[in-house]
Motif scaffolding. Structure first.
Motif, PDB file in Angstrom:
ATOM      1  N   PRO A  14       1.145 -14.662   7.059  1.00  0.00           N
ATOM      2  CA  PRO A  14       0.767 -13.570   7.964  1.00  0.00           C
ATOM      3  C   PRO A  14       0.690 -12.231   7.238  1.00  0.00           C
ATOM      4  N   LEU A  15      -0.276 -11.417   7.617  1.00  0.00           N
ATOM      5  CA  LEU A  15      -0.485 -10.104   7.003  1.00  0.00           C
ATOM      6  C   LEU A  15      -0.095  -8.982   7.958  1.00  0.00           C
ATOM      7  N   HIS A  16       0.250  -7.831   7.395  1.00  0.00           N
ATOM      8  CA  HIS A  16       0.541  -6.665   8.224  1.00  0.00           C
ATOM      9  C   HIS A  16      -0.707  -6.222   8.990  1.00  0.00           C
ATOM     10  N   GLU A  17      -1.866  -6.336   8.342  1.00  0.00           N
ATOM     11  CA  GLU A  17      -3.138  -6.004   8.972  1.00  0.00           C
ATOM     12  C   GLU A  17      -4.223  -6.812   8.283  1.00  0.00           C
ATOM     13  N   PRO A  18      -5.384  -6.973   8.913  1.00  0.00           N
ATOM     14  CA  PRO A  18      -6.455  -7.747   8.261  1.00  0.00           C
ATOM     15  C   PRO A  18      -6.843  -7.151   6.916  1.00  0.00           C
ATOM     16  N   ILE A 326       1.853  -8.971   2.841  1.00  0.00           N
ATOM     17  CA  ILE A 326       2.312 -10.122   3.621  1.00  0.00           C
ATOM     18  C   ILE A 326       3.501  -9.707   4.480  1.00  0.00           C
ATOM     19  N   SER A 327       3.437 -10.007   5.759  1.00  0.00           N
ATOM     20  CA  SER A 327       4.493  -9.569   6.678  1.00  0.00           C
ATOM     21  C   SER A 327       5.670 -10.531   6.732  1.00  0.00           C
ATOM     22  N   GLN A 328       5.471 -11.777   6.327  1.00  0.00           N
ATOM     23  CA  GLN A 328       6.528 -12.786   6.323  1.00  0.00           C
ATOM     24  C   GLN A 328       6.408 -13.584   5.030  1.00  0.00           C
TER      25      GLN A 328
END
Length: 368
Positions: A14-18, A326-328
């Motif tokens: 998962p990303l913080h934003e596209p 990357i958020s995770q």
């Protein structure tokens, strides 16, 4: 210490934003983690981040190749047989570099753990005291990109790269907006990701010659070496080749034609650390400074690139930005401001959170 088992985890990071570049928009980053286990239980981790526009692979195809073609080749071999394993992989299937990179990185992780040394010690030792990390800004409106740039500078980043490569006029506005938003001492790099033709590239470079751009990266299609050569002849700006370099064969052509000033090495294009070392050595012989780039990898792929980057003097910059985007993440990469901290751990130095890997996995395959 022979290889006993291989596990594949197909995940989506998962990303913080596209993440938006000239050829695609990524809502998340499809990746494949490879876990190689020895008979004595020692484990090494590697990562593939395939991209059909760059490596010629998809997430599904890389999984299939790893499961059916590459992983079965490893049984009973030692991780130290890196040359033989690359020979076997290349004989088995053409291309598929990110799949091969995942195995390569896991093998280096194993070699480091067996010898109780960080990977950089196995490939030359530190030639740099530290690595300064940049930030990368996705394609957005000029004002939005300028705002992102100001925010990143406030956080202490001294190097910014902006993605462009849509229409020429807007790209000129983007470059100017970002340059005007940041102090002159902050380095600015521009990456078109093959988005321009020769004429557009020359025009953009000419119209932004006062913007203190450190270099322009891959302005034209990957295989358009002649256009790169012409751009370099008429422009005083430095030109970096990225998508056009996958191997030493590609680099030899660039050296012969003098079509680039700099080379962006990516493990996912080259097939891992081992073939990337060959590219770096050839570039050094030709006097071409290098960068270690990123396909937005997790901590595993990021640290594999970092070990390569710190071990070669000709590798002067990096773009290992996955941990920022990357958020995770499935492992931890530590920083002091924009400087990467190397952990005092053997191998790649990444402690993989296997529970999170399983949580993010859409596919789990065991090959023994």
């Amino acid at each position: 210490m022979k290889i006993d088992k291989v596990e594949l985890f197909g995940i989506r990071l998962p990303l913080h934003e596209p993440f938006i570049v000239s050829y695609d928009k990524y809502e998340d980053m499809p990746a494949i983690l490879v876990k190689i286990e020895l008979e004595n239980g020692v484990v090494g981790w590697g990562e593939a981040v395939p991209d059909q526009h760059v490596t010629g692979e998809t997430w599904h195809s890389a999984l299939q190749v790893l499961e059916h073609e590459l992983a079965p080749l490893l049984s009973g071999l030692s991780p130290f047989q890196i040359e033989l394993i690359h020979q076997k992989m290349n004989k088995k299937i053409l291309g598929n570099p990110s799949a091969k990179a995942a195995i390569d990185c896991a093998l280096y992780d194993l070699m480091g753990k067996i010898t109780e040394q960080p990977v950089y010690q196995l490939i030359g030792g530190k030639t740099h005291d530290f690595l300064v990390m940049p930030q990368v800004i996705s394609i957005k409106s000029p004002d939005e990109m300028a705002s992102d740039a100001r925010r990143m500078v406030r956080k202490g980043f001294r190097n910014l790269k902006i993605k462009v490569g849509t229409d020429m006029e807007t790209d000129i506005e983007r470059i100017r907006a970002v340059r005007n938003a940041i102090p002159p001492e902050v380095k600015l790099r521009v990456d078109a990701n093959q988005g321009w033709d020769r004429t557009s590239a020359i025009t953009v470079i000419d119209q932004t010659k006062d913007c203190l751009v450190e270099w322009y990266e891959q302005p034209v299609l990957a295989d358009d070496i002649l256009s790169l050569q012409e751009i370099r002849k008429v422009s005083p700006a430095k030109i970096m080749i990225d998508e056009g370099i996958h191997s030493t064969h590609d680099l030899l052509n660039v050296i012969k034609t003098r079509s680039a000033d700099m080379v962006n090495i990516k493990l996912m294009k080259a097939g891992g650390i081992y073939p990337s070392l060959a590219i770096a050595n050839m570039a050094e012989a030709a006097g071409l400074p290098c960068q270690v780039g990123s396909m937005v990898e997790s901590a595993v792929g990021t640290m594999a690139g970092a070990h390569l980057a710190i071990s070669r003097g000709i590798i002067q910059t990096n773009e290992l930005v996955g941990p920022f985007m990357i958020s995770q993440d499935i492992g931890k990469v530590s920083f002091e401001g924009d400087v990467l901290k190397f952990p005092e751990l053997p191998g790649l130095g990444v402690v993989v959170d296997e529970s999170l890997v399983k949580e993010l996995s859409e596919v789990h395959i065991i090959i023994s």
